[in-house]
Motif scaffolding. Structure first.
Motif, PDB file in Angstrom:
ATOM      1  N   HIS A  42      -8.994 -21.306  -8.807  1.00 31.05           N
ATOM      2  CA  HIS A  42      -8.684 -20.214  -9.708  1.00 31.05           C
ATOM      3  C   HIS A  42      -9.459 -20.392 -11.013  1.00 31.05           C
ATOM      4  O   HIS A  42     -10.051 -21.447 -11.270  1.00 31.05           O
ATOM      5  CB  HIS A  42      -7.183 -20.172 -10.020  1.00 31.05           C
ATOM      6  N   GLN A 186      -9.992   1.194 -15.493  1.00 29.16           N
ATOM      7  CA  GLN A 186     -10.935   0.078 -15.411  1.00 29.16           C
ATOM      8  C   GLN A 186     -11.709  -0.068 -16.719  1.00 29.16           C
ATOM      9  O   GLN A 186     -11.868  -1.178 -17.250  1.00 29.16           O
ATOM     10  CB  GLN A 186     -11.910   0.298 -14.264  1.00 29.16           C
ATOM     11  N   GLU A 190     -10.762  -3.181 -19.742  1.00 30.60           N
ATOM     12  CA  GLU A 190     -11.802  -4.104 -20.187  1.00 30.60           C
ATOM     13  C   GLU A 190     -11.935  -4.074 -21.705  1.00 30.60           C
ATOM     14  O   GLU A 190     -12.082  -5.125 -22.352  1.00 30.60           O
ATOM     15  CB  GLU A 190     -13.119  -3.752 -19.499  1.00 30.60           C
ATOM     16  N   ARG A 222     -11.765  -3.962 -10.243  1.00 32.35           N
ATOM     17  CA  ARG A 222     -12.713  -5.069 -10.419  1.00 32.35           C
ATOM     18  C   ARG A 222     -12.122  -6.112 -11.352  1.00 32.35           C
ATOM     19  O   ARG A 222     -11.570  -5.779 -12.408  1.00 32.35           O
ATOM     20  CB  ARG A 222     -14.034  -4.570 -11.021  1.00 32.35           C
ATOM     21  N   PRO A 223     -12.248  -7.401 -11.013  1.00 39.70           N
ATOM     22  CA  PRO A 223     -11.775  -8.425 -11.937  1.00 39.70           C
ATOM     23  C   PRO A 223     -12.546  -8.364 -13.250  1.00 39.70           C
ATOM     24  O   PRO A 223     -13.720  -7.992 -13.278  1.00 39.70           O
ATOM     25  CB  PRO A 223     -12.046  -9.743 -11.205  1.00 39.70           C
ATOM     26  N   TYR A 231      -3.729 -11.496 -12.149  1.00 45.70           N
ATOM     27  CA  TYR A 231      -3.669 -10.105 -11.706  1.00 45.70           C
ATOM     28  C   TYR A 231      -2.306  -9.824 -11.071  1.00 45.70           C
ATOM     29  O   TYR A 231      -1.882 -10.543 -10.162  1.00 45.70           O
ATOM     30  CB  TYR A 231      -4.826  -9.817 -10.748  1.00 45.70           C
ATOM     31  N   TRP A 312      -8.356  -9.152  -1.353  1.00 40.70           N
ATOM     32  CA  TRP A 312      -8.989  -9.098  -2.680  1.00 40.70           C
ATOM     33  C   TRP A 312      -9.071 -10.501  -3.283  1.00 40.70           C
ATOM     34  O   TRP A 312     -10.090 -10.898  -3.852  1.00 40.70           O
ATOM     35  CB  TRP A 312      -8.188  -8.161  -3.574  1.00 40.70           C
ATOM     36  N   GLN A 313      -7.999 -11.268  -3.134  1.00 40.16           N
ATOM     37  CA  GLN A 313      -8.000 -12.629  -3.668  1.00 40.16           C
ATOM     38  C   GLN A 313      -9.012 -13.510  -2.955  1.00 40.16           C
ATOM     39  O   GLN A 313      -9.702 -14.323  -3.585  1.00 40.16           O
ATOM     40  CB  GLN A 313      -6.604 -13.248  -3.559  1.00 40.16           C
ATOM     41  N   PHE A 316     -12.434 -12.639  -4.465  1.00 39.48           N
ATOM     42  CA  PHE A 316     -12.742 -12.935  -5.865  1.00 39.48           C
ATOM     43  C   PHE A 316     -12.167 -14.260  -6.369  1.00 39.48           C
ATOM     44  O   PHE A 316     -12.512 -14.703  -7.465  1.00 39.48           O
ATOM     45  CB  PHE A 316     -12.226 -11.810  -6.771  1.00 39.48           C
ATOM     46  N   ARG A 318      -9.294 -15.028  -7.615  1.00 44.73           N
ATOM     47  CA  ARG A 318      -8.547 -14.851  -8.858  1.00 44.73           C
ATOM     48  C   ARG A 318      -7.046 -14.963  -8.567  1.00 44.73           C
ATOM     49  O   ARG A 318      -6.587 -14.571  -7.491  1.00 44.73           O
ATOM     50  CB  ARG A 318      -8.849 -13.491  -9.499  1.00 44.73           C
TER      51      ARG A 318
END
Length: 386
Positions: A42, A186, A190, A222-223, A231, A312-313, A316, A318
């Motif tokens: 992570h 998104q 950010e 998107r991360p 998240y 998704w994890q 990425f 995350r």
């Protein structure tokens, strides 16, 4: 801005008392795990991932019409049972200049400060969750510039409170269930994350996607470039089960009661409920029940609902937390409720996700309404594997 006590001696005394209380509480209560999942890389410090591994929402403490804290005894009992994390919803409208006068905002910010001090003294980690209502959500949809300014103003004041406490013990959740399109959120998140990062350089942020933060909304999110972010997703499927007996009589789910989990079309109880809805011409409720029956034919349906977030994890790497999940308890069969809760926690732990039960003492709460104490069955369902 809140009128905080900035006298050096007063602050020093406050921090000394907090340090002593925290040391005592941690020495007598089970510590947070050092790492919830060592095998998954992570971008957030392992101790913070571990801190999010098991928690609950303290709904109504700060975000109610009045600030009503849970009893210290209840909080201590849950900490001793193994809870490590408290998600603290903060009503956005109570701290945003557009919606609240300065005196009201100051009162709410002081209440947040007191809550953080108490929870830290008991050994908890805390997520400060900016939790909007209809007023802000309406502004958010209609006026991007004004709503962004309100979020920045709110976090400027919240950061002043959070900065007086240890940065590694508090998380900043930027906005609960953003009620707008994915593309716009998104861009906004950010920008907002960059502002909060300047205000709170060492704090782990929590963000989530749109559409009630469902797991199937995460693949389109998107991360952030900021690596120190967790998240958050929410999980209440199937809604016909988790929200049966809905508090609003106009809501179709209000008519569904006693529905077991898992939901099987050939279950006599399911057939009985379906026939009753048919006899009473509850068309909307019947349609929701039929969708739930069709969606539950696969025995691994919880997996199917949560798989998009797991994928998704994997893509990425995350960290994820399910920081809302629960079942309305008044109309749900107790054994089915416990079975559903246990299944969600098992899935979360298998995928190295944190979790926070929704909520503590209200309709979904883990407290027994008759005794005012934690429900032993719920605690076992949530913490039984530990």
């Amino acid at each position: 801005m809140p009128t905080m006590d900035t006298r050096p001696n007063a602050n020093a005394r406050k921090m000394k008392r907090l340090a002593i209380a925290t040391a005592i509480s941690i020495s007598i209560l089970p510590p947070a795990p050092a790492n919830a999942c060592a095998s998954l890389t992570h971008t957030v410090p392992p101790d913070r991932i571990g801190a999010l591994s098991r928690g609950f929402n303290a709904d109504g403490w700060i975000n109610g019409s009045k600030s009503t804290p849970p009893s210290a005894g209840l909080l201590r009992q849950l900490r001793k049972a193994g809870m490590t994390h408290v998600r603290l919803p903060v009503s956005a409208e109570h701290i945003m200049p557009r919606f609240a006068a300065k005196a009201e905002r100051d009162d709410r910010l002081h209440a947040i400060d007191r809550a953080l001090t108490e929870l830290l003294s008991l050994g908890y980690y805390i997520s400060v969750d900016l939790h909007p209502g209809d007023q802000f959500n309406r502004l958010h949809r209609q006026d991007p510039v004004a709503s962004m300014q309100e979020m920045k103003d709110a976090w400027t004041d919240l950061a002043q409170v959070i900065r007086s406490h240890p940065a590694d013990r508090i998380f900043a959740e930027l906005l609960n269930e953003p009620d707008l399109g994915a593309d716009r959120w998104q861009v906004e998140v950010e920008e907002l994350a960059a502002v909060v990062r300047r205000l709170l350089p060492g704090t782990t942020l929590i963000v989530g996607p749109v559409n009630w933060q469902r797991a199937d909304s995460l693949p389109d999110f998107r991360p952030l470039s900021d690596l120190n972010v967790v998240y958050a997703i929410h999980f209440y499927d199937p809604m016909a089960f988790t929200h049966q007996g809905h508090w609003d009589p106009k809501e179709p789910l209000h008519s569904i009661r006693g529905l077991p989990y898992p939901i099987h079309a050939d279950d006599p109880k399911v057939q009985e409920i379906r026939q009753q809805l048919l006899d009473e011409n509850r068309t909307a409720a019947l349609e929701m029940l039929d969708r739930a029956i069709a969606g539950s034919r696969d025995k691994t349906r919880i997996d199917k609902w949560l798989e998009p977030a797991a994928a998704w994890q994997q893509r990425f790497a995350r960290p994820i937390i399910i920081n809302e999940f629960g079942v309305l308890k008044a109309s749900s069969p107790p054994d089915s409720r416990l079975r559903w809760l246990s299944s969600v926690v098992a899935y979360a732990e298998q995928h190295c996700w944190g979790w926070a039960h929704w909520e503590l003492e209200q309709g979904f709460g883990l407290v027994d309404d008759k005794t005012g104490k934690p429900d032993a069955g719920v605690l076992k369902a949530l913490l039984g594997r530990r």
